[in-house]
Design an enzyme around this catalytic site. Structure first.
Site, PDB file in Angstrom:
ATOM      1  CB  SER A   1      -0.966  -0.059   1.196  1.00  0.00           C
ATOM      2  OG  SER A   1      -2.092   0.730   0.986  1.00  0.00           O
TER       3      SER A   1
ATOM      4  CG  ASP B   1      -6.447  -3.207  -3.960  1.00  0.00           C
ATOM      5  OD1 ASP B   1      -7.276  -2.470  -3.392  1.00  0.00           O
ATOM      6  OD2 ASP B   1      -5.242  -3.237  -3.651  1.00  0.00           O
TER       7      ASP B   1
ATOM      8  CG  HIS C   1      -5.517  -2.817  -0.092  1.00  0.00           C
ATOM      9  ND1 HIS C   1      -4.796  -2.348  -1.163  1.00  0.00           N
ATOM     10  CD2 HIS C   1      -5.026  -2.165   0.993  1.00  0.00           C
ATOM     11  CE1 HIS C   1      -3.921  -1.448  -0.753  1.00  0.00           C
ATOM     12  NE2 HIS C   1      -4.030  -1.334   0.557  1.00  0.00           N
TER      13      HIS C   1
END
Length: 659
Positions: free
Chosen positions: A208, A314, A345
């Site tokens: 991320s 995602d 995610h």
């Protein structure tokens, strides 16, 4: 025919056996410490081994001067780098490479599925380093460095969400590891420290925001950064907050900065937060702030190899980020590898743990230690085709992939529109309904409904594989001065998929644990195991894209639309690798607001889609010929009014927190 491998001469075999016997006898009479040293210095091993003590590793902290003064206190900002490294190599006169994760989450939010944070002893030395990287790799002769981005945890400065300060936070540490920046033993002291224990070869990793920083640092071309492993990472921050002029649901970079900053940054960085807010207008216009945070434009500077990992479902960091980054790296000949899962995610440690640790280990051994272990000759891509069922692709996308231009045709009184290779006449009309989302559209694909225009192939006679990034060009006439567009690709047919819409985004966390590396009293190498969370569905949305029609001419400035005038805009869809199986149907949906994924426009327009000016440009393995083959001889099906079952609902784009 099979490749014949010549056998070595008999004398060579005896010499090899004698050498092996001597090595075994020598190791048997060495002390444990000497045995570890002998193993560590054996010539050209194919795999680094856990021969060093994690319990006795050196734990230290360094504050590196970034050369910036973002908080305006008259002193250049220093970022904290917490280091765990094996103690034995330095005593042996050997230098070690570095694995580094630069993150804003080490104190505010935590890392990984168990939200781990850094902990410290009374002397300020790190006790727990989140995730398994230090536990696993330090015994194998690597140092691990966890960097607090500027304005977070123990670092000076301000959080600027992917901008100069964020990137310089990590780049400065790479420079320090290579002798080009100054490090200090404390946050405000004057005593300097050098990284004499490392050879400077650095690999960055992170999920991320952390992986985004790895992308950004690689795009500076900094020397010493040998490889990056960005997991679910951003490649351009504009595309995180905006989809071609359509603001994505929820928040802005100023809000994200406020979420992760430390107390000092909260008190002194109001001007930076205001700059973030002012530079990211909800109009969706591209501004200089976004240019600074666009790493794709600097792909030519990348010297590091890149191992990309992403969940194809995602909806936080959408796969558009990996698609445009991958394509840009390919154009510049960057060494690349990729994993694509069915998850949202999620870190690969939590959906394919054993294979992930082994692959990452071999990747770092190859890229940082220079071991010829063959990973560079293995297939470029690993793709999850069904839950826990993986396939490989020698090159990604496959070399036979070509763009097939598909044309939507209008529906008849019997049902929805069709999708094929021949251009069609006519129009389709829909009215934006912000209460509905892609799951609502796909669930009613076989029924004409007023909020969408749907187009389906007949059932396929052969599998059809899409690999890469698609675009959909739409020519539409709105009835109001503002309008948003969505385009989604749907696989219509029964399947079992990872339930990416569930809170775990495709995984379930179990109570049992597995261990990866060595533990100490303060830092366990054992983590909760997971299992695939699946759903039985009648359809799968596998790629989507959104846009504001008012930005048809330029992302730099949206304009009011003239009702009754036709506009043409090309929507860039998220990258994917998906097989629509024989017997299923491929569908395209064109609609307005995708609830919870983009903000609605200020009006609720009706749009008339001009079909001769509308195309789906799909990356098909085998190109248009593959589509023709898959649809040849297939009889049209008159759809009934059935409600198709899919995942329950899409996850909103969650800008706070990003990780």
């Amino acid at each position: 025919m099979p490749t014949r491998i010549p056998l070595p001469a008999r004398s060579t075999i005896w010499r090899a056996l004698a050498t092996a016997v001597v090595a075994v006898l020598t190791a048997a009479f060495l002390t444990p410490t000497a045995a570890r040293a002998a193993t560590a210095i054996s010539p050209a091993p194919r795999e680094s081994r856990p021969v060093y003590s994690y319990a006795h590793a050196v734990r230290e902290s360094v504050w590196v001067d970034t050369g910036l003064d973002e908080d305006g206190d008259g002193r250049t900002d220093r970022v904290a780098a917490d280091i765990v490294r094996p103690s034995e190599p330095a005593r042996q006169g050997r230098k070690v490479p570095v694995i580094m994760d630069a993150s804003p989450y080490y104190s505010c939010c935590g890392r990984g599925n168990e939200s781990q944070v850094k902990t410290y002893d009374p002397q300020g030395r790190v006790v727990q380093m989140p995730l398994f990287y230090d536990n696993y790799f330090v015994p194998r002769g690597y140092a691990f460095v966890g960097v607090d981005l500027a304005g977070t945890n123990r670092s000076d400065g301000c959080v600027d969400v992917g901008g100069r300060s964020d990137i310089q936070s990590a780049k400065a540490v790479v420079d320090w590891l290579n002798g080009r920046a100054t490090g200090y033993t404390s946050r405000a002291g004057t005593k300097t420290v050098r990284a004499g224990w490392t050879d400077g070869r650095t690999g960055m990793i992170g999920k991320s925001w952390d992986g985004t920083i790895a992308n950004g640092v690689a795009a500076t071309g900094v020397q010493g950064l040998r490889t990056v492993v960005p997991i679910s990472a951003i490649s351009s921050w504009y595309d995180y907050y905006v989809a071609q002029g359509a603001p994505l649901y929820d928040g802005g970079p100023d809000e994200l900065a406020g979420y992760v900053e430390n107390d000092a940054a909260h008190a002194h960085c109001a001007a930076v937060r205001k700059k973030l807010a002012d530079g990211s207008p909800r109009s969706g216009d591209w501004t200089p702030l976004w240019t600074e945070r666009d790493y794709v434009k600097d792909a030519a500077k990348v010297r590091a190899s890149v191992f990309l990992v992403h969940g194809m479902q995602d909806l936080n960091v959408r796969t558009k980020h990996l698609g445009q980054w991958w394509d840009a790296l390919a154009r510049h000949g960057v060494e690349r590898k990729i994993w694509l899962s069915q998850t949202g995610h999620v870190d690969p440690f939590d959906y394919r743990r054993g294979a992930w640790v082994d692959t990452l280990h071999r990747w770092f051994d190859h890229e940082l230690l220079g071991y010829d272990n063959g990973i560079d000759r293995e297939p470029m891509a690993d793709i999850e085709r069904h839950p826990d069922q993986w396939v490989t692709s020698r090159v990604w996308p496959p070399r036979t992939t070509g763009t097939a231009v598909l044309h939507p045709a209008p529906g008849t009184r019997a049902g929805v529109g069709t999708l094929g290779l021949r251009p069609a006449r006519g129009t389709e009309t829909f009215t934006d309904d912000p209460k509905l989302s892609e799951t609502d559209w796909a669930g009613r694909l076989t029924t004409p409904t007023p909020e969408k225009a749907g187009f389906l192939t007949a059932p396929l006679t052969h599998d059809l594989r899409l690999s890469g990034s698609a675009t959909v060009t739409v020519t539409a006439t709105p009835t109001t001065a503002s309008a948003h567009l969505s385009a989604v690709l749907v696989d219509v047919g029964p399947d079992t998929v990872r339930d990416y819409a569930d809170a775990g985004e495709g995984i379930t966390t179990l109570a049992s644990r597995s261990c990866w590396g060595e533990s100490t009293a303060g830092d366990s190498a054992c983590f909760k195991e997971t299992a695939a969370r699946t759903a039985r569905v009648d359809y799968t949305v596998f790629s989507r894209g959104w846009a504001d029609l008012g930005h048809y001419a330029s992302l730099g400035k949206g304009v009011p639309l003239t009702p009754g005038r036709a506009y043409t805009m090309t929507l860039r869809l998220a990258a994917t690798d998906h097989v629509v199986p024989k017997g299923h149907r491929l569908a395209l949906v064109i609609a307005g607001t995708d609830r919870d994924l983009i903000d609605p426009p200020s009006t609720k327009p009706t749009l008339t889609v001009f079909l001769p000016g509308t195309t789906a440009n799909l990356p098909l393995v085998g190109g248009a010929a593959a589509f023709a083959r898959a649809t040849a001889g297939s009889a049209p099906v008159r759809p009934g009014p059935a409600l198709l079952k899919g995942v329950r609902a899409t996850h909103p784009a969650r800008h706070v927190p990003l990780g």
